[in-house]
Design an enzyme around this catalytic site. Structure first.
Site, PDB file in Angstrom:
ATOM      1  NE  ARG A  28      -2.045  -2.036   2.802  1.00 55.56           N
ATOM      2  CZ  ARG A  28      -2.052  -3.302   2.413  1.00 55.56           C
ATOM      3  NH1 ARG A  28      -2.864  -3.697   1.462  1.00 55.56           N
ATOM      4  NH2 ARG A  28      -1.245  -4.183   2.947  1.00 55.56           N
ATOM      5  CB  THR A  29       3.514   2.552   2.245  1.00 62.35           C
ATOM      6  OG1 THR A  29       2.739   2.238   3.387  1.00 62.35           O
ATOM      7  CG2 THR A  29       4.223   3.873   2.462  1.00 62.35           C
ATOM      8  CE  LYS A  71      27.793  -4.204  -6.884  1.00 57.42           C
ATOM      9  NZ  LYS A  71      27.854  -3.063  -7.803  1.00 57.42           N
ATOM     10  NE  ARG A  99       7.167   0.602   4.954  1.00 56.60           N
ATOM     11  CZ  ARG A  99       5.943   0.084   5.023  1.00 56.60           C
ATOM     12  NH1 ARG A  99       5.752  -1.190   4.800  1.00 56.60           N
ATOM     13  NH2 ARG A  99       4.918   0.850   5.314  1.00 56.60           N
ATOM     14  CG  HIS A 152       3.624   4.149   8.336  1.00 62.52           C
ATOM     15  ND1 HIS A 152       3.940   4.892   7.230  1.00 62.52           N
ATOM     16  CD2 HIS A 152       2.979   3.051   7.868  1.00 62.52           C
ATOM     17  CE1 HIS A 152       3.500   4.274   6.150  1.00 62.52           C
ATOM     18  NE2 HIS A 152       2.910   3.152   6.516  1.00 62.52           N
TER      19      HIS A 152
END
Lengths: 153, 309
Positions: free
Chosen positions: B56-57, B85, B106, B134
């Protein structure tokens, strides 16, 4: 004028006296000041469980020929929030300082949150003194901790 | 109010008038003609850095950006990046500072969004940093409440389910504490109660709140019933999760005496905590709530880049 009362802890002419340390916290104060090791030239005397009119019982540390930085004072305030720090010159108290947590602590304590970014990336820790010095809040992960849960960097 | 170049890291950084301003602009963008809004992000590149899975986000930011005429760069899978890496988060951020105008990030590391905002000079939007914050979810929750009730002040709101590990309920309770005459009901098993740092904040701000264990104790009293999933993945002890899994299931028979204006919200994804038979009732609002993420995120992207003021 010099005080002639009997001392349970060896009296010093030059250095620092950290008084009113909560009982059994003296070793922690030495630890946060980095004075646990041998590689310093200060003579340290320590009294544990001394009677105190203010606290009931207290610890005292006397460190000869030693200066404390502001960072040292902040560290003492974390482990011994009500300690008094006396600077001794020629056997007299030249300056008296009460341990007080500053509003912001930068790179002084380690965040106890194991998944805080400060534990994983190269960044200086930053904490805010909240609830009148009872808790510290991490600037990054926003978690709040009682002073007893934080460790000194 | 000028948001150009600002970061959106935590609802705890926001004042009520700033939140209200963002909600007003979200409504403004939602009601804007499609053609008019399709230029708001023209020439802008949004870096979408998702170090953790999200549907969703991530996708509502992507949709929000494309519908405003912007472009997207970034990744959703770190295995195809230099992070594999051993590149540090700092170096990755410095690269995307060159490539883009705004970074949406995120990450599972708590505090990573605040760290990012101090590494780069372009705006950072926190799309979730571990169990911490959030903020865009909270803003879309507030926008949804305002849209379906016409106001936020004076409402009675129940937060139910996993109140211990759920970051959405923590942030929402903090944000609601900025509003007037709010009454909160916290419904959870004893082991998943709202943490002290939230209840202490509510007491400091004189917010009325009540804690209870049963849905039926409060559902007929509230305007909003905000259900959450029990977050099994955040339990340190999986046997504890087994004890509370499926403890709350909201069903049609819970809705017999509810207020007419009641709306049921959920940050999604749901597992079984809201029965599907509720989806077609006038009380279900969770899919609209998810859709409201688009105008809210469009408003944020436009405000931070100067597309709207």
């Amino acid at each position: 004028m010099k005080n002639d009362r009997p001392y349970k802890v060896y009296r010093i002419e030059e250095g620092i006296v950290i008084d009113h340390i909560p009982c059994k916290m003296a070793l922690n104060v030495l630890k946060v000041l980095g004075l646990e090791g041998i590689e310093h030239n200060s003579t340290i005397t320590m009294g544990i469980n001394l009677p105190s009119s203010k606290l009931g019982y207290k610890d005292v540390i006397k460190i000869e020929n030693k200066n404390l930085s502001d960072d040292d004072l902040n560290k003492i305030a974390i482990v011994a929030p009500h300690a008094s720090i006396n600077i001794i010159k020629d056997g007299n108290i030249a300056y008296k300082h009460n341990a007080k947590l500053p509003e912001i602590l930068i790179n002084t304590v380690k965040c106890p949150n194991p998944i805080c970014v400060t534990r994983l990336e190269e960044v200086k820790s930053k904490f805010y003194n909240i609830k009148n010095g009872k808790k510290l809040k991490c600037h990054f992960c926003e978690r709040e901790f009682e002073l007893k849960y934080v460790s000194i960097l | 109010m000028n948001f150009i170049g600002k970061d959106i890291i935590s609802v705890n950084d926001m004042l009520r008038n700033e939140i209200d301003f963002i909600l007003e602009k979200s409504e403004f963008i939602e009601n804007m003609p499609v053609l008019e809004k399709s230029n708001l992000l023209k020439g802008k590149i949004i870096a979408s850095l998702f170090f953790e899975p999200s549907t969703r986000t991530k996708d509502s930011f992507t949709t929000a950006c494309y519908r405003l005429g912007g472009s997207i760069t970034g990744f959703t899978d770190t295995s195809s990046t230099s992070l594999k890496k051993g590149e540090t988060l700092f170096d990755t951020l410095k690269m995307y500072e060159i490539y883009s105008d705004v970074i949406v990030m995120r990450h599972n590391i708590e505090g990573s969004a605040r760290f990012a905002s101090e590494c780069v000079d372009i705006p950072i939007i926190n799309g979730g940093d571990g169990a911490n914050q959030h903020p865009t979810q909270t803003l879309l929750d507030l926008y949804s409440i305002k849209k379906n009730q016409g106001k936020i002040d004076g409402l009675s709101i129940a937060l139910a389910g996993d109140l211990k590990y759920g970051r959405t309920v923590h942030s929402l309770a903090c944000a609601l504490s900025l509003y007037k005459d709010i009454t909160l009901y916290f419904i959870s098993p004893e082991s998943l109660k709202m943490p002290d740092f939230i209840t202490e904040l509510l007491k400091e701000r004189n917010i009325n709140f009540f804690e209870c264990n049963e849905i039926n104790d409060v559902i007929d009293k509230v305007d909003i019933f905000y259900m959450t999933r029990i977050q099994g993945e955040r339990f340190p002890d999986k046997t504890e999760y087994e004890k509370v899994k499926g403890i709350y299931i909201l069903e049609k028979n819970n809705l017999i005496n509810v207020k007419e204006n009641l709306k049921i919200m959920h940050p999604l994804p749901r597992i079984d905590e809201i029965s599907k038979e509720i989806d077609n009732t006038p009380y279900a609002y969770y899919f609209e709530q998810a859709a409201n993420g688009i105008p809210v995120r469009q408003a944020l992207l436009s405000l931070l880049t100067g597309g709207i003021k």
